[in-house]
Scaffold this motif. Structure first.
Motif, PDB file in Angstrom:
ATOM      1  N   ILE A  41       0.860  -1.185   0.000  1.00 52.90           N
ATOM      2  CA  ILE A  41       0.000   0.000   0.000  1.00 52.90           C
ATOM      3  C   ILE A  41       0.894   1.231   0.000  1.00 52.90           C
ATOM      4  O   ILE A  41       1.810   1.351   0.840  1.00 52.90           O
ATOM      5  N   PRO A  42       0.712   2.159  -0.939  1.00 49.82           N
ATOM      6  CA  PRO A  42       1.579   3.337  -1.033  1.00 49.82           C
ATOM      7  C   PRO A  42       1.522   4.198   0.231  1.00 49.82           C
ATOM      8  O   PRO A  42       0.438   4.453   0.761  1.00 49.82           O
ATOM      9  N   HIS A  43       2.689   4.626   0.688  1.00 52.42           N
ATOM     10  CA  HIS A  43       2.773   5.535   1.827  1.00 52.42           C
ATOM     11  C   HIS A  43       3.133   6.923   1.310  1.00 52.42           C
ATOM     12  O   HIS A  43       4.228   7.430   1.525  1.00 52.42           O
ATOM     13  N   GLU A  44       2.177   7.519   0.621  1.00 53.71           N
ATOM     14  CA  GLU A  44       2.338   8.871   0.083  1.00 53.71           C
ATOM     15  C   GLU A  44       0.955   9.448  -0.183  1.00 53.71           C
ATOM     16  O   GLU A  44      -0.035   8.721  -0.208  1.00 53.71           O
ATOM     17  N   SER A  45       0.898  10.745  -0.356  1.00 55.44           N
ATOM     18  CA  SER A  45      -0.390  11.411  -0.544  1.00 55.44           C
ATOM     19  C   SER A  45      -1.020  11.022  -1.873  1.00 55.44           C
ATOM     20  O   SER A  45      -0.342  10.565  -2.802  1.00 55.44           O
ATOM     21  N   TYR A  46      -2.333  11.236  -1.964  1.00 58.34           N
ATOM     22  CA  TYR A  46      -3.029  10.951  -3.219  1.00 58.34           C
ATOM     23  C   TYR A  46      -2.517  11.850  -4.337  1.00 58.34           C
ATOM     24  O   TYR A  46      -2.439  11.427  -5.488  1.00 58.34           O
ATOM     25  N   ALA A  47      -2.175  13.093  -4.001  1.00 58.13           N
ATOM     26  CA  ALA A  47      -1.662  14.022  -5.015  1.00 58.13           C
ATOM     27  C   ALA A  47      -0.410  13.450  -5.674  1.00 58.13           C
ATOM     28  O   ALA A  47      -0.261  13.504  -6.905  1.00 58.13           O
ATOM     29  N   GLU A  48       0.474  12.860  -4.866  1.00 52.56           N
ATOM     30  CA  GLU A  48       1.693  12.249  -5.403  1.00 52.56           C
ATOM     31  C   GLU A  48       1.367  11.002  -6.217  1.00 52.56           C
ATOM     32  O   GLU A  48       1.960  10.760  -7.270  1.00 52.56           O
ATOM     33  N   GLN A  49       0.416  10.212  -5.724  1.00 52.44           N
ATOM     34  CA  GLN A  49       0.029   8.996  -6.438  1.00 52.44           C
ATOM     35  C   GLN A  49      -0.600   9.319  -7.794  1.00 52.44           C
ATOM     36  O   GLN A  49      -0.327   8.649  -8.787  1.00 52.44           O
ATOM     37  N   VAL A  50      -1.442  10.348  -7.815  1.00 51.31           N
ATOM     38  CA  VAL A  50      -2.097  10.757  -9.062  1.00 51.31           C
ATOM     39  C   VAL A  50      -1.054  11.207 -10.076  1.00 51.31           C
ATOM     40  O   VAL A  50      -1.135  10.879 -11.268  1.00 51.31           O
ATOM     41  N   LYS A  51      -0.066  11.935  -9.604  1.00 48.04           N
ATOM     42  CA  LYS A  51       0.995  12.417 -10.491  1.00 48.04           C
ATOM     43  C   LYS A  51       1.753  11.238 -11.104  1.00 48.04           C
ATOM     44  O   LYS A  51       2.040  11.219 -12.305  1.00 48.04           O
ATOM     45  N   GLU A  52       2.045  10.252 -10.289  1.00 47.10           N
ATOM     46  CA  GLU A  52       2.778   9.072 -10.768  1.00 47.10           C
ATOM     47  C   GLU A  52       1.908   8.198 -11.688  1.00 47.10           C
ATOM     48  O   GLU A  52       2.411   7.574 -12.617  1.00 47.10           O
ATOM     49  N   ALA A  53       0.606   8.172 -11.423  1.00 44.00           N
ATOM     50  CA  ALA A  53      -0.304   7.338 -12.225  1.00 44.00           C
ATOM     51  C   ALA A  53      -0.547   7.915 -13.610  1.00 44.00           C
ATOM     52  O   ALA A  53      -0.965   7.199 -14.530  1.00 44.00           O
TER      53      ALA A  53
END
Length: 227
Positions: free
Chosen positions: A82-94
């Motif tokens: 499970i990613p340990h980072e904010s959704y904003a960071e996850q969205v950027k990576e996705a």
């Protein structure tokens, strides 16, 4: 009007539940909690406690078999972290695709199942807590207004015009939901949002980060104690 609320035991769905109770009366509200094969039972335990708090009708449904083919990081059979980072960071990576904690068409399956139960229980409305933060950047496409409108049309037509879907938070963010919940005296101390199943919320997964920030935006502190 009887109302069925999709209810996970988290901040958004519990606020939605409290809103339904305020609008329609607890005797006219049914809470529906769905197991989908998640890695822990903390959400369901929270939902159990909140349903007891409101002393209301409460139904549990197991749809875990539907997601056995998914490798979503939230599911018990997945080896993904499970990613340990904010959704904003996850969205950027996705880069425009759903994040790794997106369970394939989960809300679609939940709402379709809820529609069948709603018809049987004489509930004319289904409410759920989808909100703008989850839909942003296509992180969770089944939380968007477009999706909600399409599902509402499908359920309304497919139920013979007996059931409608309402997503009261679809145009607002989590901070605004918390604001509403504080006005409704939602028992946030009983809720659970963390994707990890430890004794205390981890504080570092996307949903923990967003939850803490939403309370802070309202000038208050989350009643849960983090690791």
């Amino acid at each position: 009007m009887k109302t069925l609320v999709l209810f996970s035991g988290g901040v958004d769905s519990t606020t939605c539940l409290a809103l339904a109770i305020k609008n329609y009366g607890v005797q006219n509200v049914v809470a529906l909690s769905v197991s989908y094969g998640q890695k822990h039972t903390k959400e369901i335990e929270a939902a159990d406690n909140i349903a007891k708090h409101y002393d209301m009708e409460y139904i549990k449904l197991d749809l875990s078999e539907m997601f056995r083919y998914s490798d979503c990081s939230l599911l018990s059979h997945s080896d993904k972290e499970i990613p340990h980072e904010s959704y904003a960071e996850q969205v950027k990576e996705a880069n425009g695709t759903p994040v790794s904690t997106y369970v394939p068409f989960r809300n679609g399956l939940f709402l379709a199942s809820a529609a069948s139960i709603a018809i049987s229980k004489n509930c004319g409305i289904i409410m759920y807590g989808a909100h703008a933060d989850d839909a942003a950047g296509n992180a969770y496409p089944d939380c968007s207004k477009v999706f909600n409108d399409a599902m509402n049309t499908a359920v309304y037509e497919g139920s013979g015009h007996q059931v409608k879907i309402e997503a009261p938070f679809v145009g607002i963010n989590k901070a605004a939901i918390i604001k509403k919940g504080l006005e409704l005296n939602v028992p946030y101390e009983l809720t659970w949002s963390c994707y990890e199943g430890k004794d205390k919320p981890c504080g570092v997964c996307g949903t923990c980060i967003d939850r803490k920030a939403a309370f802070e935006a309202n000038g208050t502190v989350d009643p849960l104690k983090y690791e």
